[in-house]
Design an enzyme around this catalytic site. Structure first.
Site: not given
Ligand code: GLA
Length: 361
Positions: A109, A154, A106
């Site tokens: 990556s 992200d 989480g």
């Protein structure tokens, strides 16, 4: 922009201070970049072919996009694909990939890989892609090519974060503000506890949460749950949709409250907001697992100001705000609690707000 023949680029993983499952609801998030990062060493080829080597496994995958690419190399192919789709003349390249961002924890990556490859290809091709456009491209690569319906947090964190700061992102307007996060200056630390419980975004639960939020917004007649308030929930009669929506509405408010405290330098006081965020993910959004709940409870009992799971959920990492001098004691307490419950031993480390994607050499 002038094209370069070769170079080395890096993009980091991220942790989210607060604002979970709010990004695809047009809401607010507050991630910061980790020191752990993906490093891409790349050179331009004179033919439209991409050859990608993982230094971790030694495996090389070569593709020219005439066939779909699967597995880990799909994240690289996805970036080539999305840049081409956007009309860029992407150069062929030989890429070697190394990473110390733990996979499946989480910590983004995937975004680190996408953003590092995007930086490399942009510079190798001399492509004019303003930095603020890069997160949307990388997100589209993951949504449309890899098939993961993630939001924009992200890729934004991996691209736009600055050292010593958290990134306040409005996921609707894409406006950003760098919020100073001087943990060390206040004697604080953020302890990350990797529960090592398996975490999978692609297993349908993430998509199910997203679909529930979109359904609730539709029933409420608003563009996204960002536009709903708690009073609106009385207009829903599906108990599950009420709880899912309540998480998003209260989580957006917690992000704004956290930012107000950080702006006043009241870092310790964000702890209860972090803990409330975890309770909301556990009870209303139902995305936690026993390992992360245990990590949060034990960290709090051992003196953390606040603790919460970060990321998509169903495993992954917890972050705990602690006095720097207490970090080791809290980590030991969690490790002992995991052993007592027969869980895999957790991994623990301190998170320092680090820079976003950049060229190393
Ligand atoms: C994953 C997704 C993000 C975000 C988080 C939950 O990390 O990739 O877009 O939705 O989950 O906040």
């Amino acid at each position: 922009m002038t094209a370069v023949d070769q170079g080395v680029w890096a993009a980091p993983g991220r942790i989210n201070l607060i604002g979970e499952h709010t990004d695809y609801n047009d809401g607010f998030v507050l991630p910061f970049a980790l020191p752990q990062r993906t490093v891409v060493t790349a050179e331009r080829l004179d033919r439209p072919e991409w050859s990608v080597t993982s230094t971790l496994t030694g495996e090389t995958v070569t593709f020219d996009l005439s066939e779909p690419v699967t597995g880990w190399a799909a994240y690289v192919a996805a970036v080539v694909w999305v840049l081409r789709e956007a009309g860029h003349d992407v150069p062929g390249a030989r890429l070697s990939i190394d990473s110390d961002v733990p996979g499946g924890a989480g910590l983004s990556s995937s975004a680190a890989l996408e953003c590092a490859v995007l930086s490399a290809l942009a510079d190798l091709g001399g492509l004019d892609i303003p930095v603020e456009q890069r997160p949307s491209l990388a997100q589209r690569a993951e949504n449309a090519y890899v098939g993961v319906p993630c939001g924009i947090m992200d890729q934004s964190a991996s691209t736009l974060c600055r050292e010593g700061h958290a990134l306040f992102l409005d996921c609707r307007s894409l406006a950003t503000e760098q919020i100073p996060l001087d943990l060390a200056g206040q004697g604080l630390a953020i302890l990350v506890i990797d529960s090592r419980a398996p975490h999978q975004l692609v297993d349908g639960e993430y998509a199910a949460r997203r679909a529930a939020c979109e359904r609730a917004a539709e029933l409420l007649g608003v563009p996204a749950l960002r536009d709903a308030v708690l009073d609106d929930l009385s207009r829903l009669d599906d108990e599950l949709l009420i709880r899912r929506s309540r998480h998003v509405i209260t989580e957006n408010a917690r992000v704004l409250d956290t930012i107000a405290l950080l702006r006043e330098g009241r870092l310790r006081e964000i702890g209860p907001l972090m803990t409330a965020s975890h309770a909301s993910m556990r009870d209303d959004f139902e995305i936690t697992v026993p390992e992360v709940d245990e990590a949060v409870e034990t960290a709090l009992a051992a003196g953390a100001y606040g603790a919460r799971m970060t990321g998509g959920g169903f495993g992954g990492c917890v972050l705990a705000l602690v006095e720097a001098e207490k970090a080791a004691t809290v980590a030991e307490a969690v490790t002992a609690a995991f052993a007592a419950r027969g869980f895999h031993p957790p991994a623990t480390f301190l998170a320092l707000p680090s820079p976003g994607a950049h060229r190393l050499s």
